[in-house]
Design an enzyme around this catalytic site. Structure first.
Site, PDB file in Angstrom:
ATOM      1  N   CYS A  76      -8.814  18.651  13.700  1.00 32.37           N
ATOM      2  CA  CYS A  76      -7.630  19.473  13.487  1.00 32.37           C
ATOM      3  C   CYS A  76      -7.988  20.947  13.336  1.00 32.37           C
ATOM      4  CB  CYS A  76      -6.855  18.984  12.266  1.00 32.37           C
ATOM      5  SG  CYS A  76      -7.870  18.737  10.805  1.00 32.37           S
ATOM      6  N   GLU A  95       0.678  17.916   8.026  1.00 32.66           N
ATOM      7  CA  GLU A  95      -0.232  18.774   8.785  1.00 32.66           C
ATOM      8  C   GLU A  95       0.042  18.494  10.248  1.00 32.66           C
ATOM      9  OE1 GLU A  95      -4.794  18.639  10.105  1.00 32.66           O
ATOM     10  OE2 GLU A  95      -4.492  18.320   7.958  1.00 32.66           O
TER      11      GLU A  95
END
Length: 512
Positions: A282, A245
């Protein structure tokens, strides 16, 4: 201690607190991986795996005060936020244990032999087996949920894979504490503690991804760091899966009808999402498309007010603070970019929240000149793009890279489902994000069976999720057995189904 020291640092002051460890040498990385590999057979005991995960959750809960204190000292995230993160982490461990107990993750499928088909079908039995040792690269912004005891570790252990974690330098003491609790949990159910190891150091991370006994890796972090590891994983003599990620803008689109209906509410909600955790999530909204005109002005006025009332906060380390301030300054210097609330202000170790505004027609006229606005800026800032008409908004969305999330703020009438702009927006953002949110905010990722935390590159390097029930699938590979006599089959595939697993059977009874 010999070697390069690893220090725990107080981000509120920048001062070193204590030496926690030393950076691992190539030999020490090799030892950790080989020990984990040698212990992997112990995880074949499904009941022991389930007990291990639940014991780990119990030990973390019992040590909550100590864990939260250690994490706060290294991250400045605050006891409230960290107490919630610990609860999420232990829930995640128990959720994986429940998935292992259910057994659906093995995806057992049986096709009975059928000689009448063309071509004839033999007896086929398929399930999934663990890959082997998994390398986990801990995240800076989640010292628990995406670190040593986090989702990558939980799902890998649930799949039957030992784990070697490359600790993040922002919370080494927390990492060591959590690793000791996981190892205690393993021993409490009769499993070897070598199933969980932690190494420190940048070079150790490279050694880990290159080790021939490492079979897959999970990463949460920056595009630069993640891409370097991804490339290293692909360049190995035997390439391995790299589930990374890397970065995400997480766009928000406010329709004109939604702005007319509840501009102030949306502006305040956007501010809350941008500043949550000092903008270090995030899934922080990094770009918001807001309609031009009076209703959009009301929204930005509410956003300005809410951000201006937000207290400065401490970022995870001085490097992130420097990058944040420099990134905001670079973006604010672009022609036509306004900064109603200047981000980056604050004391020597803090930053203030804010946003940058630009007109959509500028971005579309010269997108190369505004490239920084299409890149994630880690911290409490967002870019507000004022657009005039749906075509302009759609054109901006077309220029965005892949994202973890995309959020639509719609009016009550638009949510009723009549064909129109909202339907088109849903279709467009589905193509650029792994999770679509309507009339909510993306910050806060529920640990649930239907969750997907991932998205098109650079949000992720694979199409799997790192959160939710299917995260376990990253560490498994399918194997089919053709015409294998029943006594020679793994227990999961035997005709009597001794483990009581759910299975999909096609064709008639055995022997037909």
């Amino acid at each position: 201690m010999a070697g390069t020291p690893v220090w725990s640092v107080d981000p509120r002051t920048g001062k070193e607190r204590e030496q926690v460890a030393v950076e691992a040498t190539p030999h020490e990385v090799d030892q950790a991986v080989r020990a984990a590999h040698a212990a992997r057979g112990a995880l074949a005991d499904r009941a022991a795996r389930i007990g291990f995960l639940r014991a780990a959750a119990d030990l973390l809960d019992a040590s909550a005060a100590h864990v939260v204190e250690a994490a706060d000292a290294e991250t400045a995230l605050g006891p409230g936020r960290l107490t919630g993160e610990l609860a999420r982490t232990t829930y995640q461990l128990r959720a994986v244990a429940d998935a292992v107990e259910d057994g659906s993750y093995l995806d057992v499928r049986i096709d009975r032999a059928d000689p009448s088909l063309s071509p004839p079908r033999p007896e086929l039995r398929r399930f999934k087996v663990p890959l082997g040792v998994v390398a986990v690269y801990a995240a800076s912004n989640f010292p628990l949920a995406f670190s040593v005891p986090g989702g990558d570790t939980a799902s890998a252990l649930g799949a039957g894979c030992p784990v070697v974690v490359k600790a993040h330098p922002d919370h080494p003491a927390t990492s060591e504490l959590c690793a000791s609790l996981l190892r205690r949990a393993a021993e409490s159910v009769g499993l070897p503690p070598e199933l969980v190891a932690v190494v420190h150091g940048f070079d150790a991370g490279l050694e880990l991804i290159r080790h021939p006994l490492v079979t897959a890796a999970g990463f949460t972090g920056s595009i630069r760091g993640g891409r370097a590891l991804f490339d290293a994983a692909a360049a190995r003599p035997v390439p391995i899966p790299f589930h990374g990620e890397l970065g995400s803008l997480n766009p928000v689109v406010v329709t004109p009808a939604a702005a007319a209906e509840r501009a102030e509410e949306i502006g305040a909600g956007l501010a809350g999402s941008v500043t949550l955790g000092v903008g270090q999530f995030c899934v922080k909204p990094g770009l918001a498309l807001v309609p031009a005109g009076a209703d959009g002005d009301r929204l930005t006025d509410a956003l300005t007010k809410a951000l201006g009332e937000t207290e400065p906060g401490v970022l995870l380390d001085h490097r992130m603070r420097e990058n944040f301030v420099a990134g905001v300054q670079e973006r604010a210097a672009l022609p036509g970019v306004d900064a109603p609330v200047t981000p980056g202000s604050g004391g020597a170790h803090t930053v203030g929240a804010g946003y940058l505004a630009v007109a959509a027609h500028r971005l579309l006229a010269d997108p190369a000149a505004y490239e920084p606005l299409f890149e994630e800026c880690f911290g409490p800032v967002t870019v507000v793009v004022r657009y005039d008409g749906q075509r302009e908004a759609a054109s901006v969305l077309d220029r965005l890279p892949g994202n973890l999330t995309a959020t639509l703020q719609l009016s009550a009438a638009e949510t009723e489902g009549a064909p129109g702009p909202a339907t088109e927006l849903i279709g467009q953002v589905t193509g650029l994000a792994g999770r679509v949110v309507v009339n909510g905010w993306p910050t806060g990722v529920a640990v649930a069976p239907a969750q997907h935390h991932g998205g098109p590159y650079p949000a992720a390097t694979s199409h799997s999720t790192s959160v939710g029930g299917t995260a376990i699938e990253r560490w498994l590979r399918p194997v089919a057995y053709q015409s294998v006599p029943d006594p020679l089959l793994p227990p999961e595939l035997r005709e009597a189904n001794p483990l009581g697993l759910p299975r999909l059977v096609t064709g008639g009874p055995a022997g037909a």
